[in-house]
Design an enzyme around this catalytic site. Structure first.
Site, mmCIF file in Angstrom:
data_model
loop_
_atom_site.group_PDB
_atom_site.id
_atom_site.type_symbol
_atom_site.label_atom_id
_atom_site.label_comp_id
_atom_site.label_asym_id
_atom_site.label_seq_id
_atom_site.Cartn_x
_atom_site.Cartn_y
_atom_site.Cartn_z
ATOM 1 N N ARG A 51 1.378 -1.120 -0.299
ATOM 2 C CA ARG A 51 -0.008 0.084 0.112
ATOM 3 C C ARG A 51 1.090 1.134 0.479
ATOM 4 N NH1 ARG A 51 1.428 1.824 4.203
ATOM 5 N NH2 ARG A 51 0.936 3.964 3.527
ATOM 6 N N GLY A 52 0.146 2.415 -0.201
ATOM 7 C CA GLY A 52 0.539 3.991 0.088
ATOM 8 C C GLY A 52 0.784 3.924 -1.648
ATOM 9 N N ALA A 53 0.117 4.913 -2.633
ATOM 10 C CA ALA A 53 0.179 5.504 -3.899
ATOM 11 C C ALA A 53 1.884 5.222 -4.488
ATOM 12 C CB ALA A 53 -0.281 6.653 -3.715
ATOM 13 N N ASP A 241 -2.724 10.662 -2.008
ATOM 14 C CA ASP A 241 -2.853 9.254 -3.055
ATOM 15 C C ASP A 241 -3.582 9.562 -4.714
ATOM 16 O OD1 ASP A 241 -3.371 6.772 -2.478
ATOM 17 O OD2 ASP A 241 -3.979 8.167 -0.362
#
Length: 366
Positions: A51-53, A241
């Site tokens: 996860r994490g853009a 994001d």
């Protein structure tokens, strides 16, 4: 910082799989997953194991390279591209809000489309996914430099969700200035919102900062107003994001509330992210799709027993959009954008398209 923070997404030793640190197991367990199939890759992104853009973009680039290896070597160029586009579309559907996912997949597809030699297509795709990862490391360092210029030694910083090395590579975005500052002797105190409903501020941000030797205090989301009122916060740093062309920024649910509070208390609120997170084709925040997640994440996740009756309805958006009027600056690898964002964000892309190297001279912030 722990060494894994710079290597939590990478190709396997033989290059035929993607290896990720399972972020859903942190902070109590350190477990790595090996992804070989499109379904495993989709599930890893959708379930937030990765996860994490920016990190999602890095992972997706590696994913598509691995899937490209599984295509029949005898496929014609047209059939190969058709198959690759189909797999990219499938992976892109796993998380609709973060623009980096689509950006990385489109970049890999563009590379494949412009490779005329069938014999070279896999090596070219490998080079491209490695380049995406390497560029993110450099972008995070540059963002950290610019972000560090906005604060001073001893400041209190409030952050929401997780935008550290786990969400990107190496330094991270919103946490990048803090890690870089620590290397240079700065002493910050960070207030980390727990960040409902997935508790990424508690599970990940406080974990990264504590392991990195940075003074951090975990607070519930609804405590942000009090710590601001007490004068303990001099700046807010958050990731993003997706950023629309007018500067509206989507980030984990609750970010807009932090920005409203910061405005009330006269505290600067900064959004930090690479230009790959900026979507100039998205006019305003109204055009950003907001991911809706399983309501059971609110009622049951992280609890030994359900915390609400079965018949209680839940509304569980993963993100909200912070209005550009609440944002003091958007920090990119090319510099700090200020209002009006329709002009400053466009100027950043003019530099990017002109091939001007990004980076902030360290001596400017010494």
């Amino acid at each position: 910082m722990s060494e894994y923070l710079s290597d939590h997404v990478h190709l396997s030793d033989d290059g035929t799989a993607v290896v990720i640190l399972d972020q859903t197991q942190l902070p109590n367990r350190t477990q790595y997953l090996t992804l070989r199939t499109a379904r495993e890759m989709y599930d890893a992104i959708q379930s937030l194991q990765v996860r994490g853009a920016p990190c999602i973009g890095i992972c997706a680039a590696y994913d598509l390279y691995v899937l490209a290896q599984q295509a029949d070597a005898a496929l014609s160029a047209a059939d190969f591209l058709s198959k690759l586009r189909e797999q990219a579309k499938y992976l892109a559907s796993s998380r609709p809000t973060a623009v980096n996912l689509r950006w990385a997949l489109d970049r890999m597809l563009h590379t494949a489309e412009h490779c005329a030699d069938r014999a070279d297509r896999l090596s070219v795709l490998r080079d491209e996914c490695l380049a995406i990862h390497k560029e993110d490391i450099a972008m995070c360092r540059s963002i950290a430099e610019y972000g560090l210029s906005l604060v001073k030694d001893g400041d209190g910083i409030l952050t929401h969700c997780n935008a550290g090395p786990l969400a990107t590579s190496r330094y991270g975005t919103a946490l990048g200035p803090l890690f870089l500052g620590k290397e240079r002797g700065y002493k910050f105190h960070v207030f980390s919102d727990e960040t409902r409903p997935l508790l990424q501020g508690a599970r990940l941000t406080s974990y990264e900062l504590s392991r990195g030797g940075i003074d951090v205090t975990l607070i519930c989301d609804n405590m942000a107003s009090l710590v601001m009122k007490n004068g303990w916060v001099q700046a807010c740093f958050v990731g993003c994001d997706r950023v629309a062309a007018n500067g509206d920024a989507a980030n984990k649910i609750g970010t807009s509330g932090v920005a409203i509070l910061a405005k009330h208390y006269g505290i600067p609120f900064y959004v930090l992210g690479p230009t790959s997170t900026i979507d100039l084709n998205c006019a305003t925040g109204e055009d950003i799709p907001i991911e809706q997640r399983d309501p059971e994440e609110i009622k049951e996740k992280f609890y030994a027993e359900p915390m609400a009756l079965p018949e209680v309805k839940c509304y569980n958006p993963a993100f909200d959009v912070t209005d550009h009027t609440l944002i003091s600056g958007i920090v990119t690898e090319y510099g700090i954008c200020r209002p009006p964002y329709t002009e400053s964000l466009r100027a950043v892309f003019d530099k990017k398209h002109a091939g001007i190297p990004f980076g902030a001279p360290e001596e400017e912030h010494a």
